[in-house]
Scaffold this motif. Structure first.
Motif, mmCIF file in Angstrom:
data_model
loop_
_atom_site.group_PDB
_atom_site.id
_atom_site.type_symbol
_atom_site.label_atom_id
_atom_site.label_comp_id
_atom_site.label_asym_id
_atom_site.label_seq_id
_atom_site.Cartn_x
_atom_site.Cartn_y
_atom_site.Cartn_z
ATOM 1 N N ASP A 115 -8.601 4.139 -0.193
ATOM 2 C CA ASP A 115 -9.482 3.064 0.321
ATOM 3 C C ASP A 115 -9.738 3.023 1.670
ATOM 4 O O ASP A 115 -10.824 2.408 2.104
ATOM 5 C CB ASP A 115 -9.010 1.643 -0.229
ATOM 6 N N TYR A 116 -8.796 3.239 2.442
ATOM 7 C CA TYR A 116 -8.813 3.095 4.011
ATOM 8 C C TYR A 116 -8.464 4.425 4.529
ATOM 9 O O TYR A 116 -7.433 5.245 4.291
ATOM 10 C CB TYR A 116 -7.766 1.917 4.309
ATOM 11 N N ARG B 205 -2.953 1.941 -4.510
ATOM 12 C CA ARG B 205 -2.415 2.725 -5.568
ATOM 13 C C ARG B 205 -2.300 4.264 -5.077
ATOM 14 O O ARG B 205 -2.356 4.711 -3.775
ATOM 15 C CB ARG B 205 -3.589 2.904 -6.698
ATOM 16 N N SER C 295 -4.044 3.269 0.541
ATOM 17 C CA SER C 295 -4.725 2.556 -0.675
ATOM 18 C C SER C 295 -3.480 1.730 -1.450
ATOM 19 O O SER C 295 -2.298 2.148 -1.380
ATOM 20 C CB SER C 295 -5.058 3.695 -1.560
ATOM 21 N N ASN D 261 0.923 -1.408 0.005
ATOM 22 C CA ASN D 261 -0.065 -0.077 -0.209
ATOM 23 C C ASN D 261 0.902 1.097 0.106
ATOM 24 O O ASN D 261 2.028 1.266 0.280
ATOM 25 C CB ASN D 261 -0.933 -0.048 1.245
ATOM 26 N N GLU E 17 -9.494 8.389 -4.530
ATOM 27 C CA GLU E 17 -8.428 7.384 -4.694
ATOM 28 C C GLU E 17 -8.004 6.675 -3.241
ATOM 29 O O GLU E 17 -7.162 5.618 -3.446
ATOM 30 C CB GLU E 17 -7.142 8.068 -5.178
#
Length: 120
Positions: A108-109, A99, A97, A30, A106
């Protein structure tokens, strides 16, 4: 991935603070970093690093003053903030993330926010 942010506080302009983001779960692949959100403003990118590499990225507004780093043994990412200005006052969020990211879609967390207040 779970993220736990800490280290916020109140300082005078010119002072320093260090934020910590303790990460758990599959963090190896990540990108992990920080956003901040001031009252009435959108959440903005601050800094990021690639957990398994050496690449870092900073917003122009913090370059030369903030440094992002990590401690692999502790699974923790740090944001060292020096020469703080009143405009740095915001709720700071840890983010991750798989990415590269500079915008909130963009990511995710998210971790919970930690407040940084800089007085003039």
């Amino acid at each position: 991935v779970q993220l736990q942010a800490s280290g916020g506080g109140s300082v005078q302009a010119g002072g320093s603070l260090r934020l910590s983001c303790a990460a758990s779960g599959r963090i190896f692949r990540n990108v992990i970093g920080w956003f901040r959100q001031a009252p009435g403003k959108e959440r903005e990118f601050v800094a990021s690093l690639i957990w398994s590499g050496i690449s870092t990225d900073y917003a122009d507004s913090v370059k030369g003053r903030f440094t992002i780093s990590r401690d692999n043994a502790k699974n923790t990412v740090y944001l060292q903030m020096n020469s703080l200005k009143p405009e740095d006052t915001a709720l700071y969020y840890c983010a991750a993330s798989p990415r590269y990211f500079t915008t909130t879609p963009e990511v995710d967390y998210w971790g919970q926010g930690t407040q940084v207040t800089v007085s003039s």
